[in-house]
Design a protein around this motif. Structure first.
Motif, PDB file in Angstrom:
ATOM      1  N   LYS A  80      27.998-118.454 -12.091  1.00 46.42           N
ATOM      2  CA  LYS A  80      27.772-118.265 -13.522  1.00 46.42           C
ATOM      3  C   LYS A  80      28.303-119.445 -14.325  1.00 46.42           C
ATOM      4  O   LYS A  80      27.663-119.906 -15.272  1.00 46.42           O
ATOM      5  CB  LYS A  80      28.433-116.963 -13.980  1.00 46.42           C
ATOM      6  CG  LYS A  80      27.660-115.716 -13.603  1.00 46.42           C
ATOM      7  CD  LYS A  80      28.321-114.479 -14.168  1.00 46.42           C
ATOM      8  CE  LYS A  80      27.527-113.213 -13.783  1.00 46.42           C
ATOM      9  NZ  LYS A  80      28.183-111.985 -14.286  1.00 46.42           N
ATOM     10  N   GLU A  81      29.512-119.925 -13.941  1.00 41.87           N
ATOM     11  CA  GLU A  81      30.100-121.033 -14.691  1.00 41.87           C
ATOM     12  C   GLU A  81      29.261-122.305 -14.568  1.00 41.87           C
ATOM     13  O   GLU A  81      28.949-122.939 -15.589  1.00 41.87           O
ATOM     14  CB  GLU A  81      31.534-121.270 -14.214  1.00 41.87           C
ATOM     15  CG  GLU A  81      32.260-122.342 -15.016  1.00 41.87           C
ATOM     16  CD  GLU A  81      33.718-122.464 -14.577  1.00 41.87           C
ATOM     17  OE1 GLU A  81      34.402-123.360 -15.094  1.00 41.87           O
ATOM     18  OE2 GLU A  81      34.150-121.655 -13.736  1.00 41.87           O
ATOM     19  N   PRO A  82      28.839-122.730 -13.337  1.00 42.60           N
ATOM     20  CA  PRO A  82      27.933-123.891 -13.266  1.00 42.60           C
ATOM     21  C   PRO A  82      26.627-123.670 -14.011  1.00 42.60           C
ATOM     22  O   PRO A  82      26.076-124.607 -14.603  1.00 42.60           O
ATOM     23  CB  PRO A  82      27.693-124.056 -11.764  1.00 42.60           C
ATOM     24  CG  PRO A  82      28.879-123.435 -11.120  1.00 42.60           C
ATOM     25  CD  PRO A  82      29.278-122.304 -12.005  1.00 42.60           C
TER      26      PRO A  82
ATOM     27  N   GLN B 298      23.215-124.943 -18.486  1.00 43.97           N
ATOM     28  CA  GLN B 298      22.489-124.551 -19.701  1.00 43.97           C
ATOM     29  C   GLN B 298      22.941-125.381 -20.900  1.00 43.97           C
ATOM     30  O   GLN B 298      22.124-125.789 -21.733  1.00 43.97           O
ATOM     31  CB  GLN B 298      22.702-123.066 -19.969  1.00 43.97           C
ATOM     32  CG  GLN B 298      21.957-122.161 -18.997  1.00 43.97           C
ATOM     33  CD  GLN B 298      22.236-120.700 -19.239  1.00 43.97           C
ATOM     34  OE1 GLN B 298      23.155-120.364 -19.987  1.00 43.97           O
ATOM     35  NE2 GLN B 298      21.466-119.826 -18.609  1.00 43.97           N
ATOM     36  N   GLU B 299      24.254-125.638 -20.970  1.00 45.46           N
ATOM     37  CA  GLU B 299      24.746-126.491 -22.058  1.00 45.46           C
ATOM     38  C   GLU B 299      24.194-127.905 -21.935  1.00 45.46           C
ATOM     39  O   GLU B 299      23.799-128.524 -22.931  1.00 45.46           O
ATOM     40  CB  GLU B 299      26.279-126.516 -22.038  1.00 45.46           C
ATOM     41  CG  GLU B 299      26.909-125.159 -22.386  1.00 45.46           C
ATOM     42  CD  GLU B 299      28.427-125.208 -22.280  1.00 45.46           C
ATOM     43  OE1 GLU B 299      28.950-126.267 -21.862  1.00 45.46           O
ATOM     44  OE2 GLU B 299      29.088-124.195 -22.612  1.00 45.46           O
TER      45      GLU B 299
ATOM     46  N   GLN C 180      26.231-121.857 -16.725  1.00 48.44           N
ATOM     47  CA  GLN C 180      26.519-122.021 -18.147  1.00 48.44           C
ATOM     48  C   GLN C 180      26.630-123.501 -18.499  1.00 48.44           C
ATOM     49  O   GLN C 180      26.108-123.952 -19.532  1.00 48.44           O
ATOM     50  CB  GLN C 180      27.809-121.279 -18.501  1.00 48.44           C
ATOM     51  CG  GLN C 180      28.114-121.260 -20.002  1.00 48.44           C
ATOM     52  CD  GLN C 180      29.338-120.421 -20.297  1.00 48.44           C
ATOM     53  OE1 GLN C 180      29.959-119.900 -19.388  1.00 48.44           O
ATOM     54  NE2 GLN C 180      29.672-120.309 -21.561  1.00 48.44           N
ATOM     55  N   GLN C 181      27.316-124.264 -17.616  1.00 54.28           N
ATOM     56  CA  GLN C 181      27.426-125.699 -17.865  1.00 54.28           C
ATOM     57  C   GLN C 181      26.061-126.367 -17.826  1.00 54.28           C
ATOM     58  O   GLN C 181      25.751-127.236 -18.663  1.00 54.28           O
ATOM     59  CB  GLN C 181      28.355-126.329 -16.823  1.00 54.28           C
ATOM     60  CG  GLN C 181      29.809-125.869 -16.935  1.00 54.28           C
ATOM     61  CD  GLN C 181      30.680-126.479 -15.856  1.00 54.28           C
ATOM     62  OE1 GLN C 181      30.173-127.211 -14.992  1.00 54.28           O
ATOM     63  NE2 GLN C 181      31.974-126.194 -15.906  1.00 54.28           N
TER      64      GLN C 181
ATOM     65  N   LYS D 132      29.312-114.635  -9.279  1.00 51.17           N
ATOM     66  CA  LYS D 132      30.267-114.889 -10.349  1.00 51.17           C
ATOM     67  C   LYS D 132      30.652-116.358 -10.405  1.00 51.17           C
ATOM     68  O   LYS D 132      30.815-116.942 -11.482  1.00 51.17           O
ATOM     69  CB  LYS D 132      31.502-114.008 -10.139  1.00 51.17           C
ATOM     70  CG  LYS D 132      32.518-114.101 -11.268  1.00 51.17           C
ATOM     71  CD  LYS D 132      33.673-113.149 -11.020  1.00 51.17           C
ATOM     72  CE  LYS D 132      34.695-113.237 -12.157  1.00 51.17           C
ATOM     73  NZ  LYS D 132      35.847-112.321 -11.898  1.00 51.17           N
ATOM     74  N   GLN D 133      30.808-116.966  -9.202  1.00 48.11           N
ATOM     75  CA  GLN D 133      31.164-118.380  -9.170  1.00 48.11           C
ATOM     76  C   GLN D 133      30.025-119.256  -9.668  1.00 48.11           C
ATOM     77  O   GLN D 133      30.262-120.348 -10.191  1.00 48.11           O
ATOM     78  CB  GLN D 133      31.528-118.777  -7.734  1.00 48.11           C
ATOM     79  CG  GLN D 133      32.838-118.147  -7.250  1.00 48.11           C
ATOM     80  CD  GLN D 133      33.122-118.475  -5.795  1.00 48.11           C
ATOM     81  OE1 GLN D 133      32.284-119.065  -5.105  1.00 48.11           O
ATOM     82  NE2 GLN D 133      34.307-118.102  -5.320  1.00 48.11           N
TER      83      GLN D 133
END
Length: 281
Positions: free
Chosen positions: A97-99, A104-105, A101-102, A94-95
């Motif tokens: 996922k945010e990196p 991927q952006e 997503q970043q 879960k932790q």
């Protein structure tokens, strides 16, 4: 006399027969008592053997029950440990996922910039070519400047030698040389300014490209490797948890079957066995 005689014989015969009967009865009773004692000894031995047999079975069953209890406790501890590890892995996932997503952006943004990469690359190539030409010109000018300095030194030596006779000529030469040096210095300053400008343009081109494709590919590949490793760890832990749960349930079924086979009620265990649900069912 004959009647008295036969009466006496009959009495004697009756006494003999009575004595024989008593003797036979006594022998029969002795055989009967001997057989009874033998049967009692056999029965006591058989009873002792059966008692020892069932005592051994009971002790073995108690030892098996104790061992199974320990195995159940160990399985529960292992299951709790696996649950904790699973929770930790899920938290890490879960932790991440945010990196992800970043990242991927950032990849999306870099792909947009990559669309102009060929154009910037061509401009960079042209700039490098112009910079190479400029550097060659600068090198030639420096060589020319060095030659001129050597000539100037030679002229100064001649001027020192002929100073008193050719003061006027030396002044003219000095004025011409100073003027030429001034022109060369101005030309050199212009070329240095042009070189600085080209270096600034080159730095801007590098800054505009932000990141080279090799570094971008390396970052993406490392991130994918980390995610693949974490997903493989999660699948491995889930498989281990399923195996432990199945082994736990199989052990409970075997325990119940053994207790039923030996006629021991399940209530005598002193606890209620807990069946573990198999993940995925």
């Amino acid at each position: 006399e004959i009647e008295a005689k036969y009466t006496e014989k009959m009495q004697v015969l009756r006494d003999e027969l009575d004595l024989r009967r008593k003797t036979e009865i006594h022998e029969v009773e002795e055989r009967k008592n001997s057989q009874i004692n033998e049967l009692m000894r056999n029965h006591e031995k058989a009873f002792g053997d059966i008692k020892n047999y069932y005592s051994d079975i009971t002790l073995k069953n108690l030892a098996l029950i104790s061992l199974l209890k320990e195995q159940v406790e160990e399985m529960k501890k292992r299951e709790n440990h696996l649950e904790k590890e699973k929770a930790d892995v899920l938290l890490q996932n879960k932790q991440l996922k945010e990196p992800l997503q970043q990242a991927q952006e950032q990849v999306s943004e870099l792909r947009k910039k990559l669309a102009h990469y060929d154009k910037d690359k061509e401009a960079l190539t042209n700039t490098k070519a112009r910079l190479k030409v400029t550097q060659k010109e600068l090198k030639d000018l420096r060589w020319e400047h060095e030659v001129l300095e050597q000539r100037f030194s030679k002229v100064q030596a001649e001027r020192d030698e002929l100073y008193q006779k050719f003061t006027k000529a030396i002044n003219e030469v000095q004025q011409k040389t100073g003027f030429k040096n001034l022109l060369l210095e101005r030309k050199l300053k212009g070329l240095l300014s042009l070189l600085e400008k080209k270096e600034v343009e080159l730095s801007e081109v590098f800054a505009a490209s932000n990141l080279d494709p090799g570094a971008l590919s390396l970052v993406s590949r490392k991130l994918e490797d980390v995610l693949d490793s974490k997903n493989a760890t999660i699948q491995d832990l889930q498989l281990q948890l399923a195996r432990v749960c199945k082994a736990h349930n199989d052990m409970l079924q075997a325990l119940e079957a053994k207790l039923t086979a030996f006629g021991i009620p399940l209530d005598n265990l002193g606890f209620q066995p807990l069946a573990s649900p198999v993940p995925g069912q």
